[in-house]
Design an enzyme around this catalytic site. Structure first.
Site, PDB file in Angstrom:
ATOM      1  N   GLY A  16      25.954 -45.381   7.524  1.00  0.00           N
ATOM      2  CA  GLY A  16      25.169 -44.381   8.244  1.00  0.00           C
ATOM      3  C   GLY A  16      24.707 -44.802   9.634  1.00  0.00           C
ATOM      4  N   ASP A  59      18.388 -58.203   0.217  1.00  0.00           N
ATOM      5  CA  ASP A  59      17.516 -57.088  -0.146  1.00  0.00           C
ATOM      6  C   ASP A  59      16.239 -57.184   0.700  1.00  0.00           C
ATOM      7  OD1 ASP A  59      15.655 -55.395  -1.281  1.00  0.00           O
ATOM      8  OD2 ASP A  59      16.094 -55.968  -3.349  1.00  0.00           O
ATOM      9  N   ASN A  86      16.236 -51.251   9.775  1.00  0.00           N
ATOM     10  CA  ASN A  86      16.804 -49.912   9.592  1.00  0.00           C
ATOM     11  C   ASN A  86      17.000 -49.528   8.127  1.00  0.00           C
ATOM     12  OD1 ASN A  86      18.813 -47.576  10.287  1.00  0.00           O
ATOM     13  ND2 ASN A  86      20.003 -49.029   9.047  1.00  0.00           N
ATOM     14  N   TYR A 151       8.338 -41.089   0.777  1.00  0.00           N
ATOM     15  CA  TYR A 151       9.118 -41.321   1.994  1.00  0.00           C
ATOM     16  C   TYR A 151       8.256 -41.075   3.231  1.00  0.00           C
ATOM     17  CZ  TYR A 151      13.166 -41.054   5.161  1.00  0.00           C
ATOM     18  OH  TYR A 151      14.065 -41.265   6.178  1.00  0.00           O
ATOM     19  N   LYS A 155       7.137 -43.893   5.996  1.00  0.00           N
ATOM     20  CA  LYS A 155       7.558 -43.785   7.393  1.00  0.00           C
ATOM     21  C   LYS A 155       6.357 -43.662   8.336  1.00  0.00           C
ATOM     22  CE  LYS A 155      12.013 -44.110   6.714  1.00  0.00           C
ATOM     23  NZ  LYS A 155      12.744 -45.317   7.184  1.00  0.00           N
ATOM     24  N   THR A 188      24.242 -38.483   6.921  1.00  0.00           N
ATOM     25  CA  THR A 188      24.687 -39.788   6.412  1.00  0.00           C
ATOM     26  C   THR A 188      24.542 -39.791   4.881  1.00  0.00           C
ATOM     27  OG1 THR A 188      22.491 -40.691   6.573  1.00  0.00           O
ATOM     28  CG2 THR A 188      23.877 -40.893   8.543  1.00  0.00           C
ATOM     29  N   PRO A 189      25.004 -40.851   4.218  1.00  0.00           N
ATOM     30  CA  PRO A 189      24.899 -40.876   2.746  1.00  0.00           C
ATOM     31  C   PRO A 189      23.483 -40.699   2.197  1.00  0.00           C
ATOM     32  CG  PRO A 189      26.480 -42.521   3.475  1.00  0.00           C
ATOM     33  CD  PRO A 189      25.869 -41.950   4.727  1.00  0.00           C
TER      34      PRO A 189
HETATM   35  P1  NAD Z   1      22.352 -44.688   4.544  1.00  0.00           P
HETATM   36  O1  NAD Z   1      22.051 -44.449   3.111  1.00  0.00           O
HETATM   37  O2  NAD Z   1      23.645 -44.224   5.108  1.00  0.00           O
HETATM   38  O3  NAD Z   1      22.205 -46.240   4.889  1.00  0.00           O
HETATM   39  C1  NAD Z   1      21.139 -47.016   4.401  1.00  0.00           C
HETATM   40  C2  NAD Z   1      21.622 -48.444   4.289  1.00  0.00           C
HETATM   41  O4  NAD Z   1      20.513 -49.238   3.813  1.00  0.00           O
HETATM   42  C3  NAD Z   1      22.774 -48.610   3.271  1.00  0.00           C
HETATM   43  O5  NAD Z   1      23.795 -49.422   3.813  1.00  0.00           O
HETATM   44  C4  NAD Z   1      22.100 -49.289   2.094  1.00  0.00           C
HETATM   45  O6  NAD Z   1      22.977 -50.125   1.344  1.00  0.00           O
HETATM   46  C5  NAD Z   1      21.009 -50.103   2.798  1.00  0.00           C
HETATM   47  N1  NAD Z   1      19.918 -50.479   1.906  1.00  0.00           N
HETATM   48  C6  NAD Z   1      19.290 -49.695   0.993  1.00  0.00           C
HETATM   49  N2  NAD Z   1      18.371 -50.427   0.329  1.00  0.00           N
HETATM   50  C7  NAD Z   1      18.430 -51.684   0.848  1.00  0.00           C
HETATM   51  C8  NAD Z   1      17.710 -52.875   0.577  1.00  0.00           C
HETATM   52  N3  NAD Z   1      16.770 -52.926  -0.379  1.00  0.00           N
HETATM   53  N4  NAD Z   1      17.999 -53.987   1.303  1.00  0.00           N
HETATM   54  C9  NAD Z   1      18.994 -53.942   2.249  1.00  0.00           C
HETATM   55  N5  NAD Z   1      19.700 -52.847   2.538  1.00  0.00           N
HETATM   56  C10 NAD Z   1      19.417 -51.716   1.846  1.00  0.00           C
HETATM   57  O7  NAD Z   1      21.124 -44.007   5.329  1.00  0.00           O
HETATM   58  P2  NAD Z   1      20.887 -43.801   6.911  1.00  0.00           P
HETATM   59  O8  NAD Z   1      20.833 -42.370   7.169  1.00  0.00           O
HETATM   60  O9  NAD Z   1      21.802 -44.639   7.686  1.00  0.00           O
HETATM   61  O10 NAD Z   1      19.403 -44.350   7.037  1.00  0.00           O
HETATM   62  C11 NAD Z   1      19.084 -45.477   7.820  1.00  0.00           C
HETATM   63  C12 NAD Z   1      17.606 -45.422   8.168  1.00  0.00           C
HETATM   64  O11 NAD Z   1      17.349 -44.262   8.960  1.00  0.00           O
HETATM   65  C13 NAD Z   1      16.691 -45.326   6.950  1.00  0.00           C
HETATM   66  O12 NAD Z   1      15.533 -46.106   7.188  1.00  0.00           O
HETATM   67  C14 NAD Z   1      16.325 -43.851   6.919  1.00  0.00           C
HETATM   68  O13 NAD Z   1      15.106 -43.612   6.281  1.00  0.00           O
HETATM   69  C15 NAD Z   1      16.271 -43.550   8.396  1.00  0.00           C
HETATM   70  N6  NAD Z   1      16.420 -42.115   8.689  1.00  0.00           N
HETATM   71  C16 NAD Z   1      17.569 -41.457   8.372  1.00  0.00           C
HETATM   72  C17 NAD Z   1      17.663 -40.105   8.652  1.00  0.00           C
HETATM   73  C18 NAD Z   1      18.891 -39.299   8.306  1.00  0.00           C
HETATM   74  O14 NAD Z   1      18.826 -38.062   8.359  1.00  0.00           O
HETATM   75  N7  NAD Z   1      20.003 -39.911   7.959  1.00  0.00           N
HETATM   76  C19 NAD Z   1      16.595 -39.434   9.284  1.00  0.00           C
HETATM   77  C20 NAD Z   1      15.453 -40.138   9.590  1.00  0.00           C
HETATM   78  C21 NAD Z   1      15.374 -41.487   9.306  1.00  0.00           C
END
Ligand code: NAD
Length: 252
Positions: A16, A59, A86, A151, A155, A188-189
């Site tokens: 993501g 982790d 992230n 969540y 945040k 994203t996932p």
């Molecule tokens: P994603 O699910 O695609 O990626 C998240 C990544 O974090 C994955 O690779 C996962 O394996 C890793 N992860 C999860 N738990 C973990 C842990 N305990 N230790 C290490 N790695 C871990 O999601 P994303 O959309 O890429 O989200 C990334 C960040 O952006 C997150 O903090 C999310 O809250 C934030 N965010 C995302 C969105 C959105 O719409 N996608 C919006 C606002 C904020």
């Protein structure tokens, strides 16, 4: 190649937004360590990106793992220029969620950011280069949804933690900048995996909350991270950077 010679850790860099950040920073010359629980995606990515990307299975909620990650990083690279906190999860869970679900979200989305910020401070405080920390928050720090109590709380906590870290750095004359990014929805996932658990029509409803008419492209987040890590951003300290296609600007 604005980041040539910089050494950066990106947590959650296997997927993501994190993956997009890793791609951008590697393309701009940085050495990037992907710190993630997901070995399959991370290994595929570093194979594609070549020698300047590496992977540490890790982790963010594990306090001891941060000590190991930082010790190995400093031994290999010497200097830590930047940490992007992230990694995150967002399981749909309303106010009647099990306490274990609340704790799980907090442990990754807030404890993980605290542990990372503290670990980076301890390494960066003794370096003679400027350090930069970027903490990934969300628009959900500012608004709520019935499925986001944990969540949204985590945040919002990232904002308070970041402000306090700015104050701590100033108090101790540390040359460290710390900022937060607040994305609107990106497909994203984290979203796609949650959709089957959400009420029917959620995706359309969420889309309608974004006045630009589409979800975000992760490259916009990656470009913002790249800018924040650059010396051009030296006056950005404790900033909350919203990238949301207008989501917070309208009442929908
Ligand atoms: P994603 O699910 O695609 O990626 C998240 C990544 O974090 C994955 O690779 C996962 O394996 C890793 N992860 C999860 N738990 C973990 C842990 N305990 N230790 C290490 N790695 C871990 O999601 P994303 O959309 O890429 O989200 C990334 C960040 O952006 C997150 O903090 C999310 O809250 C934030 N965010 C995302 C969105 C959105 O719409 N996608 C919006 C606002 C904020």
């Amino acid at each position: 190649m604005r980041h040539t010679g910089k050494n950066v850790i990106v947590t959650g860099g296997a997927s993501g937004l994190g993956e997009s950040i890793v791609r951008k920073l590697v393309a701009e010359g940085a050495n990037v360590v992907i710190a993630d629980v997901d070995a399959d995606n991370a290994n595929a990515l570093i194979t594609e990106l070549g020698d300047t990307a590496s992977f540490s299975q890790f982790d963010v909620s594990n306090e001891k793992a941060w000590d190991t990650l930082m010790a190995e990083f400093v031994e290999k690279f010497g200097v830590l220029h930047a940490l992007v906190n992230n990694a995150g999860i967002a399981p749909p869970a309303d106010m009647y969620m099990d306490f274990a679900v609340w704790r799980k979200v907090m442990s990754i989305d807030l404890d993980g950011v605290f542990l990372g910020t503290r670990a980076a401070f301890k390494v960066m405080q003794d370096q003679d280069v400027r350090g930069s920390i970027i903490n990934m928050s969300s628009v959900m720090a500012y608004v709520g949804h019935f499925n986001t109590p944990a969540y949204s709380a985590s945040k919002a906590g990232v904002i308070g933690l970041t402000k306090a870290a700015v104050s701590f750095a100033s108090e101790h004359n540390m040359n460290i900048r710390i900022n937060t990014i607040h994305p609107g929805t990106h497909a994203t996932p984290i979203l796609m995996d949650a959709l089957p658990l959400l009420p029917e029509g959620f995706e359309q409803e969420e889309l309608s909350r974004h006045p630009v008419g589409h979800f975000g492209d992760p490259v916009g987040v990656a470009a913002t991270v790249s800018f924040l890590l650059d010396d051009e951003a030296e006056f950005f300290q404790g900033a909350e950077i919203v990238i949301d296609g207008g989501r917070l600007s309208v009442n929908r």
